[in-house]
Design a protein around this motif. Structure first.
Motif, PDB file in Angstrom:
ATOM      1  N   PRO A  70      -7.316   8.402   1.731  1.00  0.00           N
ATOM      2  CA  PRO A  70      -8.491   8.324   0.851  1.00  0.00           C
ATOM      3  C   PRO A  70      -9.093   9.676   0.484  1.00  0.00           C
ATOM      4  O   PRO A  70      -9.812   9.775  -0.516  1.00  0.00           O
ATOM      5  N   HIS A 117     -10.047   2.333  -5.995  1.00  0.00           N
ATOM      6  CA  HIS A 117     -10.641   3.566  -5.465  1.00  0.00           C
ATOM      7  C   HIS A 117      -9.932   4.791  -6.055  1.00  0.00           C
ATOM      8  O   HIS A 117      -9.216   5.527  -5.374  1.00  0.00           O
ATOM      9  N   GLU A 172      -0.973   6.257   4.330  1.00  0.00           N
ATOM     10  CA  GLU A 172      -2.085   7.191   4.561  1.00  0.00           C
ATOM     11  C   GLU A 172      -1.617   8.433   5.315  1.00  0.00           C
ATOM     12  O   GLU A 172      -2.114   9.542   5.096  1.00  0.00           O
ATOM     13  N   ASN A 217      -6.527   4.256  -3.237  1.00  0.00           N
ATOM     14  CA  ASN A 217      -6.879   5.631  -2.850  1.00  0.00           C
ATOM     15  C   ASN A 217      -6.044   6.638  -3.650  1.00  0.00           C
ATOM     16  O   ASN A 217      -5.118   7.275  -3.135  1.00  0.00           O
TER      17      ASN A 217
END
Length: 797
Positions: free
Chosen positions: A206, A259, A180, A228
């Motif tokens: 995300p 996602h 991330e 993500n």
């Protein structure tokens, strides 16, 4: 089933993560001191009062910021430690040196920036350091000794090719890499070599468009997950280039995207990129389509892809060509396609014979027009259309007529009805499993079913009864009609092959005891949670349940309870007992009727023998006379005695009475009442008898064989004896003039028999020398002076 295989593929990466945790928890769940759950309670440090025997400790989602040796060093038997979602910034591995049995350590979602490396227990199987603030991968050379390690979770903002070299020789099941915060300057490129892991799960930021250009290579990778993924037409090639190295190996069979936000053009491009790859199962969860949907060229060349699974689609494109969207999926040359929880309203029939064997379109908004007149789905074996907008069962049947290989059809959770009366439904004959549950079908559904169906699910509909004239379900083996309104257990005359029946949550109150005789092939019956009426009719069913194997009747006895009458409500059927006498009408009639008949016969015989009608007539006359006496004015009623004695005798004995008895008594001033001189003219004989007896102090009965034969004499004796008990006095004098043989007294004169057997009587002696004693005894009976009332004056006795 193929659907089960997809679910297994989707959840495979959780197995090795959860097996250790739940296995350990279950192992020690019987002893609460071994398992301590202190999550979500706002703790800022590890409590000091924990039991040394603790083996599972959950401290997740608290505010712990530091860990010291003293916090957990004394927990020598600790196997599972969860410290995720706290505020820990530093970690000294040496604090675990006394936890030699530690197998599961979760430190994810903290604020860790660095760790101090020290030797760590070699029993560790799960180590999660993901979602922390590490700049580089937190790999200690000591990790190389963790030979039992299965799962490793890591975080980093920078990657170097040999970061994982210390653990390159380990054979891991899964590596979770949190990227991330990963960032690399433009025109710079990094690489990471991962030698051995079965699954690689990469998590990206995300809210940022995908821009990771690191070159990651993995030997023998079997499952790749990306979470993500945010794409547009400009950066789509960045993802495809990122995947080029990861998808090169021949062992990558499963690929999952979680996602994912993308344009339609990019999504089709990803499909096209993966089409020639070795991937067999492609899963996309939580897909969002943005910008536009236009027709894209897709080349369906040879592929190893078997299954495409897309769940939960959000379409932010409101105006588009449905053909452009649906054609991409309908023409795919794969065997299994799942598109569920989407706003799709339709699906195109493939233009040429399709390779689909499994189609799952759960929770869309398909109507009855889907796949009508579709001749290209001849290989389709399983079709799932749960939770759509299907309404007409007839059209659903018509939809299947050209699906020549279809065996399993699931159209549950729709609004299906069937109200036709011709029963002329068209189904493909290959269907063996049909799920029609959770619709609004009624009894008529049994006129519209596939002829060879073996498993039929009709639970949660509006069925009130199963028609007895159903003739097309001879092959039916399993029937589920739970949660309907059925009032009776169906027999198996219609379903000769039935082995499993589920009929709980209906309105069955008195199930037939003949069910098990009718259904000889039944292996499982689930009929609990019905409103059973605990009456006599239920006894036979309860007995029949007791005669079959306990494995046959599912839920017995807990789900089988009385609902009526109120006194038995909630009582298990096995505890309901009622006597056979109260339930067997014939036996009850015999039990009550036979004694009643015997009693009636006995009474009849006694009535005949004892002349009961005669006595009833006497009681009636007595009662009437007494009633009339009560209505006589007081001035006319003389309650004082007028006579010393009333003499009752037979006319045949009148000579002795008039010549011997009466003169002798009257000589002693004893006033005598005789019927020929004292009966009142105009009154009935019975009334005169009663009045004379009541006005006399004594009643003298002259007994002889002649007396016994006189009915009037017996009247007088009856009334005198009745007056004896009515007045409470001893007023009878019996004189035996001539001997009376016992057998000469008629049976109806049982009172005379009783008096002669129980009372002392005076016997008239034949010798004159004994007459004096006889008269003396007579006079002794009148030893009380009475005031006798004459018709004019008072007379002194």
């Amino acid at each position: 089933m193929t659907k089960d295989k997809e679910s297994a593929v989707r959840n495979l990466h959780f197995v090795y993560i959860l097996t250790l945790v739940f296995g350990t928890i279950i192992q020690f769940s019987d002893e609460s001191e071994f398992v301590v759950d202190m999550s979500k309670i706002g703790l800022i440090r590890v409590p000091k009062d924990l039991s040394p025997k603790t083996e599972v400790l959950d401290m997740s989602q608290n505010y712990v910021s530091e860990l010291h040796l003293s916090d957990i060093g004394f927990l020598s038997g600790l196997k599972v430690l969860r410290l995720s979602h706290n505020r820990i910034q530093c970690l000294d591995i040496s604090i675990f040196k006394f936890n030699q049995d530690l197998e599961y350590l979760d430190l994810s979602h903290n604020r860790l920036q660095k760790i101090s490396c020290h030797p760590i227990t070699t029993s560790l199987k799960h180590l999660d350091l993901s979602f922390n603030d590490f700049d580089t991968l937190p790999i200690c050379k000591e990790f190389g000794s963790l030979t039992q390690l299965n799962f490793l979770g890591l975080s980093a903002t920078k990657l170097q090719q040999l970061d994982l070299l210390p653990i390159a020789h380990l054979h891991l099941s899964c590596i979770l890499l949190d990227l991330e915060g990963y960032f690399v300057k433009e025109n710079e490129k990094e690489s990471l070599q991962i030698l051995n892991t079965k699954e690689l799960h990469l998590v990206f930021h995300p809210n940022s468009f995908f821009s990771v250009q690191v070159n990651i290579s993995v030997n023998s990778l079997g499952w790749l997950q990306l979470t993500n993924i945010k794409l547009n037409d400009d950066n789509c090639q960045v993802l495809i280039k990122f995947l080029s190295e990861l998808t090169r190996g021949p062992t990558l069979l499963n690929f999952t995207l979680n996602h994912m936000e993308t344009t339609w053009k990019c999504l089709v491009g990803v499909f096209q990129f993966l089409w020639p790859k070795p991937v067999e199962y492609l899963n996309i969860y939580n897909l969002t389509i943005v910008e536009s949907i236009n027709e894209e060229v897709f080349t369906y060349h040879e592929t190893t892809l078997k299954a495409l699974n897309i769940e939960h689609v959000i379409n932010r494109v409101f105006i588009f060509s449905q053909t452009a969207l649906y054609t991409v999926f309908s023409e795919m040359t794969i065997t299994m396609l799942t598109i569920s929880d989407t706003p799709f309203v339709h699906m195109l029939c493939p233009q040429k014979p399709s390779t689909f064997t499994f189609l799952n379109f759960t929770q869309n908004i398909f109507t009855d027009s889907v796949f009508q007149n579709c001749h290209t789905l001849t290989r389709l074996e399983t079709l799932i259309l749960q939770k759509n907008e299907l309404k007409d069962l007839f059209k659903v049947g018509l939809m299947t007529k050209d699906m020549l290989s279809l065996e399993i059809l699931d159209v549950s959770w729709n609004s299906l009805e069937y109200d036709r009366h011709d029963g002329n439904c068209t189904w493909v004959g290959s269907i063996v499993v049909l799920n029609l549950s959770s619709n609004i079908l009624t009894d008529s559904v049994f006129r519209c079913l596939p002829p060879r169906v073996k498993v039929l699910d009709l639970h949660n509909n509006r069925i009130r009864s199963i028609p007895k004239d159903v003739t097309s379900l001879e092959t039916l083996q399993e029937l589920n009609v739970a949660s309907n309104s059925l009032a009776h257990l169906p027999g198996c005359g219609t379903f000769s092959s039935l082995s499993i029946l589920i009929i709980d949550y209906n309105s069955i109150s008195n199930p037939s005891a003949d069910f098990f005789q009718s259904c000889q092939e039944i292996r499982s019956l689930k009929a609990g949670n019905n409103p059973f009426q605990c009456t006599c009719e239920l006894r036979d069913f309860i007995q029949s349940v007791g005669q079959v194997s306990s494995e046959v009747v599912e839920g017995w006895p807990d789900s089988y309870k009385c609902d009526y009458p109120e006194s038995y409500k909630g009582t298990p059927l096995k505890d309901f007992h009622v006597s056979q006498l109260s339930c067997n009408t014939a036996l009850l009639i015999v039990t009550i009727g036979v004694p009643g008949l015997v009693l009636a016969v006995t009474v009849t015989v006694l009535c005949i023998y004892l002349d009961l009608p005669w006595y009833l007539r006497m009681v009636c006359q007595w009662t009437q006379t007494r009633h009339r006496a009560r209505n006589v004015p007081l001035e006319e009623l003389q309650r004082a005695l007028q006579f010393h004695a009333f003499i009752s005798y037979s006319e045949h004995d009148s000579a002795w009475v008039k010549n011997e008895l009466v003169p002798c008594l009257e000589k002693e001033d004893i006033r005598i009442c005789l019927h020929e001189r004292n009966f009142v003219p105009g009154k009935s004989i019975v009334e005169n008898i009663i009045n004379c007896i009541e006005k006399s102090y004594k009643s003298i009965f002259v007994l002889s064989p002649n007396f016994v034969q006189s009915e009037w004499c017996h009247y007088e004796l009856y009334f005198a004896h009745h007056n004896l008990f009515h007045e409470g006095s001893n007023n009878l004098i019996l004189i035996l003039l001539d001997p009376i043989p016992q057998n000469s007294i008629p049976g109806k004169y049982h009172k005379l028999r009783a008096l002669m057997a129980q009372r002392t009587y005076l016997e008239w002696p034949k010798e004159k020398s004994k007459h004096g004693l006889f008269w003396a005894n007579i006079r002794a009976a009148f030893n009380i002076k009475l005031t006798l009332v004459t018709e004019n004056d008072d007379v002194k006795a």
